[in-house]
Design a protein around this motif. Structure first.
Motif, short mmCIF file in Angstrom:
data_model
loop_
_atom_site.label_atom_id
_atom_site.label_comp_id
_atom_site.label_asym_id
_atom_site.label_seq_id
_atom_site.Cartn_x
_atom_site.Cartn_y
_atom_site.Cartn_z
N PHE A 116 1.62 1.17 7.98
CA PHE A 116 0.49 1.83 8.64
C PHE A 116 -0.46 2.43 7.62
CE2 PHE A 116 -1.60 5.34 10.89
CZ PHE A 116 -1.99 4.71 12.06
N GLU A 117 0.03 2.62 6.35
CA GLU A 117 -0.74 3.39 5.38
C GLU A 117 -1.13 2.65 4.11
OE1 GLU A 117 0.42 7.98 5.77
OE2 GLU A 117 2.02 6.76 4.90
N LEU A 118 -0.34 1.66 3.68
CA LEU A 118 -0.50 1.12 2.33
C LEU A 118 -0.61 -0.39 2.28
CD1 LEU A 118 2.21 3.27 0.50
CD2 LEU A 118 -0.28 3.59 0.36
N VAL A 119 -1.34 -0.86 1.29
CA VAL A 119 -1.34 -2.27 0.92
C VAL A 119 -0.06 -2.53 0.11
CG1 VAL A 119 -2.51 -3.99 -0.52
CG2 VAL A 119 -3.85 -2.42 0.90
N PRO A 120 0.65 -3.63 0.33
CA PRO A 120 1.87 -3.87 -0.44
C PRO A 120 1.62 -3.92 -1.94
CG PRO A 120 1.21 -5.85 0.76
CD PRO A 120 0.36 -4.73 1.27
N ALA A 121 2.60 -3.47 -2.71
CA ALA A 121 2.44 -3.37 -4.16
C ALA A 121 2.03 -4.68 -4.80
CB ALA A 121 3.73 -2.85 -4.79
N VAL A 122 2.57 -5.80 -4.32
CA VAL A 122 2.25 -7.09 -4.94
C VAL A 122 0.80 -7.52 -4.68
CG1 VAL A 122 4.60 -7.99 -4.98
CG2 VAL A 122 3.22 -8.29 -2.92
N PRO A 173 -5.91 1.32 9.80
CA PRO A 173 -6.16 2.57 9.08
C PRO A 173 -5.88 2.48 7.58
CG PRO A 173 -5.06 3.02 11.15
CD PRO A 173 -5.07 1.53 11.00
N ALA A 174 -4.92 1.65 7.18
CA ALA A 174 -4.64 1.50 5.74
C ALA A 174 -5.82 0.87 5.03
CB ALA A 174 -3.39 0.64 5.54
N LEU A 175 -6.58 0.04 5.73
CA LEU A 175 -7.72 -0.64 5.13
C LEU A 175 -8.97 0.24 5.13
CD1 LEU A 175 -7.21 -4.08 6.92
CD2 LEU A 175 -6.34 -3.36 4.67
N ARG A 176 -8.90 1.36 5.84
CA ARG A 176 -10.01 2.30 5.89
C ARG A 176 -9.62 3.65 5.29
NH1 ARG A 176 -14.03 0.46 9.35
NH2 ARG A 176 -13.45 -1.18 10.85
N ALA A 177 -8.53 3.69 4.54
CA ALA A 177 -7.97 4.96 4.07
C ALA A 177 -8.80 5.63 2.99
CB ALA A 177 -6.55 4.74 3.57
N GLY A 178 -9.67 4.89 2.33
CA GLY A 178 -10.51 5.50 1.30
C GLY A 178 -9.76 5.86 0.03
N ILE A 179 -8.63 5.25 -0.23
CA ILE A 179 -7.84 5.55 -1.42
C ILE A 179 -8.65 5.20 -2.67
CG2 ILE A 179 -5.81 4.85 -2.76
CD1 ILE A 179 -4.35 4.54 -0.05
N GLY A 180 -8.88 6.19 -3.51
CA GLY A 180 -9.64 5.98 -4.73
C GLY A 180 -11.15 5.97 -4.54
N GLY A 181 -11.62 6.05 -3.29
CA GLY A 181 -13.05 6.03 -3.03
C GLY A 181 -13.54 4.66 -2.59
N PRO A 182 -14.80 4.58 -2.15
CA PRO A 182 -15.35 3.33 -1.59
C PRO A 182 -15.29 2.14 -2.54
CG PRO A 182 -16.78 5.18 -1.09
CD PRO A 182 -15.76 5.69 -2.05
N THR A 219 6.55 2.33 6.62
CA THR A 219 6.29 1.35 5.57
C THR A 219 7.62 0.70 5.24
OG1 THR A 219 4.39 2.53 4.65
CG2 THR A 219 5.54 1.01 3.18
N LEU A 220 7.73 -0.57 5.56
CA LEU A 220 9.01 -1.25 5.49
C LEU A 220 8.84 -2.61 4.82
CD1 LEU A 220 11.71 -1.48 8.20
CD2 LEU A 220 10.70 -3.61 7.35
N ASP A 236 10.25 2.65 2.49
CA ASP A 236 9.52 3.39 1.46
C ASP A 236 9.64 4.89 1.67
OD1 ASP A 236 7.96 3.62 -0.79
OD2 ASP A 236 6.07 3.53 0.29
N MET A 237 10.01 5.59 0.58
CA MET A 237 10.13 7.05 0.59
C MET A 237 9.40 7.59 -0.63
SD MET A 237 14.20 7.05 1.50
CE MET A 237 14.39 8.84 1.38
N PRO A 238 9.09 8.89 -0.68
CA PRO A 238 8.34 9.42 -1.81
C PRO A 238 8.99 9.18 -3.17
CG PRO A 238 8.37 11.01 -0.02
CD PRO A 238 9.30 9.89 0.37
N TYR A 239 10.33 9.12 -3.21
CA TYR A 239 11.01 8.97 -4.49
C TYR A 239 11.73 7.64 -4.60
CZ TYR A 239 9.89 13.86 -4.85
OH TYR A 239 9.20 15.04 -4.89
N GLY A 240 11.26 6.62 -3.90
CA GLY A 240 11.84 5.30 -4.02
C GLY A 240 12.18 4.69 -2.69
N ASP A 241 12.68 3.47 -2.75
CA ASP A 241 13.06 2.77 -1.53
C ASP A 241 14.51 3.08 -1.17
OD1 ASP A 241 10.60 1.60 -1.54
OD2 ASP A 241 11.35 -0.41 -1.16
N ASN A 242 14.76 3.28 0.10
CA ASN A 242 16.12 3.42 0.60
C ASN A 242 16.54 2.04 1.11
OD1 ASN A 242 18.54 4.39 1.67
ND2 ASN A 242 17.60 4.81 3.65
N PHE A 243 17.46 1.39 0.39
CA PHE A 243 17.84 0.03 0.73
C PHE A 243 18.96 0.01 1.76
CE2 PHE A 243 15.88 -0.91 -3.42
CZ PHE A 243 15.07 -1.97 -3.04
N VAL A 244 18.84 -0.89 2.73
CA VAL A 244 19.83 -1.08 3.78
C VAL A 244 20.14 -2.56 3.88
CG1 VAL A 244 20.32 -0.83 6.25
CG2 VAL A 244 18.94 0.90 5.06
#
Length: 282
Positions: A116-122, A173-182, A219-220, A236-244
């Motif tokens: 809902f919030e982020l573009v995938p790292a890759v 919303p992730a694509l309109r989040a404004g991360i880093g500015g326009p 974020t999964l 995805d968690m603030p301090y890393g991924d919780n793997f299941v």
């Protein structure tokens, strides 16, 4: 049967050990000599068929010249997997869990992603990734080293043979989040559009107003692994991924992902919306 946590830990340890060994161009025979074991055992450790004893792991980390942060991370993970808690040191330029995520990802054949919030790292550009890392407090050398590591993940989609397959559902919303500015967001959106032209990359957008779905607010990432390894879910968690890796949970998550992508826009509709959002980002 191994517990889900134990199996997930074995996969992370095994993929990291294999990556370190291959970086030094060492054959499995060399590692087997150090442990006074068979080559098959080294292969089983690297593919998570079997675990590794604490003393054996120490010897392998010595052989592979692992840095202190990596040693502490993998030894602590191995101890935790065997249900014996151990105090963990902090520090190091590279965040250890980020290194482990990359090792798992590098072994994967396919990745399913929903956020809902982020573009995938890759798929992240340097400026977008830098903005995210700066926001969590990384600075100077730590920022540059972790940024280099994260950006290295992009090569999995373009340079590896066969390339990693990615199916990503990204909420509007992730694509309109404004991360880093326009400017940063326009560059990021442009990169997303370019990558969707690749056969191994599918991006769908979950439009605003689509309603709730099973992965709302999460974020999964689901990693499909080769060689008979179980698939892993990374939350995805603030301090890393919780793997299941619980098979029932993995199967349920796949169903959730399938339902989520049916609610998202189709591939061409998603591209059209990406173009429109890019034009509107000023």
């Amino acid at each position: 049967m191994s517990s889900p946590h134990r199996s997930a830990a074995r996969i992370q340890i095994g993929t990291s050990l294999r990556r370190m060994r291959e970086e030094l161009d060492l054959p499995r025979e060399h590692a087997a000599e150090v442990l006074d074991c068979t080559v098959t055992k080294i292969g089983n450790i690297e593919t998570a068929v079997s675990g590794v004893k604490y003393a054996e792991l120490e010897k392998l980390l010595d052989l592979y010249r692992a840095d202190e942060a990596t040693r502490d991370d993998l030894l602590g993970l191995n101890t935790d997997a065997n249900r014996r808690r151990r105090r963990s040191k902090r520090g190091g330029v590279i965040v250890p869990w980020l290194r482990r995520i990359l090792d798992v990802e590098a072994s994967a054949t396919e990745v399913l992603y929903s956020s809902f919030e982020l573009v995938p790292a890759v798929l992240q550009t340097e400026s977008y990734a830098r903005a995210l890392m700066t926001a969590v407090g990384l600075t100077e050398e730590a920022l540059e080293k972790n940024l280099e590591l994260r950006l290295g993940r992009r090569a999995l989609l373009t340079d590896r043979q066969p390339p990693l397959k990615l199916w990503a559902v990204i909420a509007e919303p992730a694509l309109r989040a404004g991360i880093g500015g326009p400017e940063v967001m326009r560059e990021q959106l442009g990169h997303l559009l370019a990558m969707t032209e690749r056969e191994n990359v599918v991006v769908q957008v979950m439009p605003r107003g689509a309603g709730a779905h099973a992965l709302t607010g999460t974020t999964l990432t689901l990693f499909r692994l080769p060689e008979g390894l179980p698939s892993l879910i990374g939350v995805d968690m603030p301090y890393g991924d919780n793997f299941v890796d619980n098979p029932a949970q993995v199967e349920k998550t796949i169903r959730w992902f399938d339902f989520t992508r049916t609610k998202a826009l189709g591939v061409e509709e998603s591209r059209e919306l990406l173009i429109r959002i890019t034009e509107e980002t000023r």
